[in-house]
Design a protein around this motif. Structure first.
Motif, PDB file in Angstrom:
ATOM      1  N   ASP A 431       2.515 -15.840 -75.775  1.00  0.00           N
ATOM      2  CA  ASP A 431       3.482 -15.113 -74.942  1.00  0.00           C
ATOM      3  C   ASP A 431       3.011 -14.916 -73.502  1.00  0.00           C
ATOM      4  OD1 ASP A 431       5.208 -15.035 -77.047  1.00  0.00           O
ATOM      5  OD2 ASP A 431       4.816 -12.952 -77.578  1.00  0.00           O
ATOM      6  N   HIS A 432       2.135 -15.789 -73.031  1.00  0.00           N
ATOM      7  CA  HIS A 432       1.802 -15.835 -71.599  1.00  0.00           C
ATOM      8  C   HIS A 432       3.004 -16.455 -70.902  1.00  0.00           C
ATOM      9  CE1 HIS A 432      -0.909 -17.899 -68.303  1.00  0.00           C
ATOM     10  NE2 HIS A 432       0.003 -17.106 -67.776  1.00  0.00           N
ATOM     11  N   VAL A 433       3.639 -15.688 -69.996  1.00  0.00           N
ATOM     12  CA  VAL A 433       4.874 -16.163 -69.373  1.00  0.00           C
ATOM     13  C   VAL A 433       4.771 -16.075 -67.854  1.00  0.00           C
ATOM     14  CG1 VAL A 433       6.252 -15.497 -71.384  1.00  0.00           C
ATOM     15  CG2 VAL A 433       6.026 -13.897 -69.465  1.00  0.00           C
ATOM     16  N   LEU A 434       5.771 -16.645 -67.189  1.00  0.00           N
ATOM     17  CA  LEU A 434       5.866 -16.627 -65.737  1.00  0.00           C
ATOM     18  C   LEU A 434       7.199 -16.023 -65.328  1.00  0.00           C
ATOM     19  CD1 LEU A 434       4.754 -20.308 -64.955  1.00  0.00           C
ATOM     20  CD2 LEU A 434       3.286 -18.305 -65.167  1.00  0.00           C
ATOM     21  N   LEU A 435       7.203 -15.269 -64.226  1.00  0.00           N
ATOM     22  CA  LEU A 435       8.433 -14.794 -63.595  1.00  0.00           C
ATOM     23  C   LEU A 435       8.588 -15.581 -62.291  1.00  0.00           C
ATOM     24  CD1 LEU A 435       8.130 -10.967 -64.261  1.00  0.00           C
ATOM     25  CD2 LEU A 435       9.732 -12.562 -65.321  1.00  0.00           C
ATOM     26  N   ILE A 436       9.697 -16.314 -62.171  1.00  0.00           N
ATOM     27  CA  ILE A 436       9.840 -17.318 -61.123  1.00  0.00           C
ATOM     28  C   ILE A 436      11.159 -17.128 -60.378  1.00  0.00           C
ATOM     29  CG2 ILE A 436       9.921 -19.804 -60.676  1.00  0.00           C
ATOM     30  CD1 ILE A 436       8.601 -20.133 -63.493  1.00  0.00           C
ATOM     31  N   PRO A 437      11.136 -17.093 -59.049  1.00  0.00           N
ATOM     32  CA  PRO A 437      12.398 -17.018 -58.303  1.00  0.00           C
ATOM     33  C   PRO A 437      13.232 -18.278 -58.550  1.00  0.00           C
ATOM     34  CG  PRO A 437      10.519 -16.575 -56.866  1.00  0.00           C
ATOM     35  CD  PRO A 437       9.980 -17.124 -58.139  1.00  0.00           C
TER      36      PRO A 437
END
Length: 612
Positions: A431-437
């Motif tokens: 569950d390592h995730v990224l928040l990306i514009p």
């Protein structure tokens, strides 16, 4: 006993004599064990086909292997057959540095790399400088380059495994009677000596010379700790020289600095600091006359001008191209090329830049063509499953732009108005995730206020989601000039580790020679972000990390400063005792595995998803 150091057995050339080896291991394990692992250096496979039947009994599971065993001597009779079969196993797909599983409890350390073994940092170079009669078992230049790049990263290496002895290791010491004759440079490797100087391991283990030799510890230039070199005899040798040796080192990463820098009374100066020591052994090392071997020689001789090869001429320095800095500076034997670095920052494949080709083929996520100034990628807006569409993007190829053909949209977990959430490629943890514009933007600190509100909603939702799993959350972002597309890393960690995050980031910063600025200590990191946004000019290089307690640590990075590209990930990998996962390429998953992780996350996150 909990907290006790790992217990490791070391072994020299096995030569296929697995019955004798594992009988001895079981005896030692019973009398003075238990031991956690066995590391084998030197030739692991038999000298002739006569030993293959015994060998095959272990590979097919007929004979059990008593403890986890790792080997690097991938040459000799039957080596091609067995290691090729192991490489094709589904469980060994992807980029692995902690060993390809050949059979239960037996692991082949292929090429070169580093991994964590019960907390110990282990480096290895598989193969030899000169191949065997079948042309096998030769290390490549890329294997050596990779170790040189790894050696520049922070942290002390506990164990370095090589097959051959480093040239000159016998300098400044009296050789024991048992080791008489080992100073013959024709059977030693100057490249290994150079790597030992750069890596500075606490233990250097080698085989090949068929003797046991434990050198006095020696000091390392530019390091506070000493190195112990151990050469091991071959299994079943007629002289009954020692072929198995036990050590029990406490991982340097857990030791107080006062213990790491202890100086044994019998320590000598480095055997490699004699004037011209390494170059001298090179001049007297026998080299085959074939062109390949001559080519192998000049690659590592920094005193000679290299032939030009590759797409842009001389080989490139990966450290400089990826981070913009190289600790060796003008002494580096590889090229520091600003134009190539610019192409790399535009997502052009390093192997393509360096060699003119990439062996990863369609699995590579980078471009395999050069980008000229003014190139644009015009892509019409594409609809998504939720009916949202996106603008044309006048940007270079980008795997984070949803409208780009390079985007791996199967990793997307949630899509909002300004941001989307996606599974990280090569995740450090589950569950390592990224928040990306969604818009192509170089960082998250200079987006619109409306976008910042949505980012805050995502962050709060993720905090609640992970809190229900008894996990805290660490957010970090590395902003550098010409950043291709912003991404805020989101790494969940156990509650038990949360209080140590600030300490380990400060420790890592100290090792690299800087101190973090602290914003909103122990407070609301939402307020901290407002403060950070107000002072960030959008042009500087900046690394910042948002801690579970609300504190934000930030550091403005000078253009000439050396800060690893994966700094945040490396620090958290150390915190979680999974140093082998510091590089995302070591954690690549198959597409089926990624799809399963995406589905599992979506199912659990659905009730918290602010975009649902």
């Amino acid at each position: 006993m909990a907290g006790s150091p790992p217990r490791i057995l070391l072994c020299g050339d096995v030569l296929g004599r697995l019955n004798q080896l594992f009988k001895r291991v079981q005896s030692v394990n019973k009398s003075t064990g238990p031991f956690d692992a066995l590391l084998c250096v030197g030739q692991f496979f038999p000298d002739s086909a006569n030993g293959l039947e015994e060998f095959a009994n272990y590979f097919d599971g007929s004979s059990p292997i008593p403890i986890p065993t790792y080997f690097i001597g991938d040459y000799g009779a039957g080596s091609t057959r067995f290691v090729s079969a192991a490489a094709k196993l589904p469980s060994n797909n992807g980029f692995k540095t902690d060993g390809l599983e050949v059979c239960p409890n037996l692991y082949w350390l292929k090429g070169s790399g580093k991994f964590s073994l019960h907390g110990l940092s282990v480096f290895y170079l598989s193969g030899r400088q000169i191949p065997d009669d079948e042309g096998n078992g030769r290390y490549s230049r890329d294997d050596v380059d990779a170790l040189r790049a790894l050696a520049e990263e922070p942290g002390v290496v506990d164990i370095f495994m090589t097959n051959e002895w480093p040239s000159g290791v016998w300098n400044r010491t009296d050789l024991s009677e048992a080791a008489a004759g080992v100073s013959d440079p024709s059977d030693s490797d100057p490249v290994v000596a150079e790597l030992a100087v750069e890596i500075k391991p606490r233990y250097h283990i080698a085989g090949t010379k068929a003797v046991f030799y434990a050198r006095e510890p020696y000091f390392n230039d530019g390091a506070v700790h000493v190195t112990r070199f151990i050469g091991l005899a071959s299994v079943g040798n007629k002289e009954k020289l020692k072929f198995i040796h036990a050590i029990s080192p406490t991982p340097a990463s857990t030791m107080p600095a006062s213990e790491v820098c202890l100086k044994p009374p019998n320590a000598t100066v480095s055997p490699y600091t004699l004037e011209g020591a390494i170059n001298h052994t090179k001049e007297h090392t026998k080299r085959p006359a074939n062109s390949d071997s001559v080519d192998q020689y000049w690659r590592y001789d920094v005193s000679k001008k290299r032939p030009r090869n590759g797409v842009a001429g001389e080989r490139l320095c990966f450290k400089y191209i990826s981070s913009g800095a190289c600790a060796q500076g003008k002494k580096c034997s590889y090229r520091h090329d600003e134009e190539a670095r610019g192409q790399y920052l535009k997502n052009v494949c390093f192997d393509f830049l360096n060699k003119g080709k990439c062996e990863r083929g369609p699995d590579c996520r980078f471009r395999h063509n050069l980008i000229e100034e003014g190139d644009t990628l015009i892509v019409e807006g594409q609809g998504c499953q939720n009916g949202k569409s996106y603008r044309r993007i006048p940007e270079k190829k980008c795997w984070f732009c949803l409208s780009s053909p390079d985007a791996e949209v199967h990793l997307v977990l949630s899509i909002g108005e300004s941001y989307y959430c996606a599974l990280a490629k090569g995740p450090l943890v589950q569950d390592h995730v990224l928040l990306i514009p969604i818009e192509h933007h170089p960082n998250t600190l200079t987006t619109s206020p409306e976008s910042e509100v949505e980012l805050g909603n995502y962050k709060n939702a993720l905090k609640v989601y992970f809190k229900n799993q008894e996990k805290a959350v660490v957010f970090f972002e590395w902003i550098f000039q010409n950043s291709p597309h912003a991404n805020l890393q989101v790494v969940p960690i156990p509650f038990s580790k949360a209080s140590n995050v600030q300490r380990i980031f400060n420790f890592a910063a100290k090792r690299l020679g800087f101190e973090f600025s602290v914003t909103a200590p122990g407070g609301d990191n939402g307020e901290g972000r407002i403060s950070l946004r107000s002072v960030f000019d959008g042009k500087s290089n900046l690394f910042y990390v948002e801690l579970p307690n609300g504190t934000i640590l930030s550091h403005s990075v000078d253009d000439k400063e050396k800060l690893p590209v994966q700094f945040g990930r490396e620090v958290l990998a150390g915190l979680l005792n999974m140093a082998d996962k510091a590089d995302w390429r070591n954690c690549k998953l198959s597409k089926d595995e990624e799809l399963q992780m995406v589905q599992n996350f979506k199912t659990g996150f659905e009730e918290f998803d602010p975009a649902a």
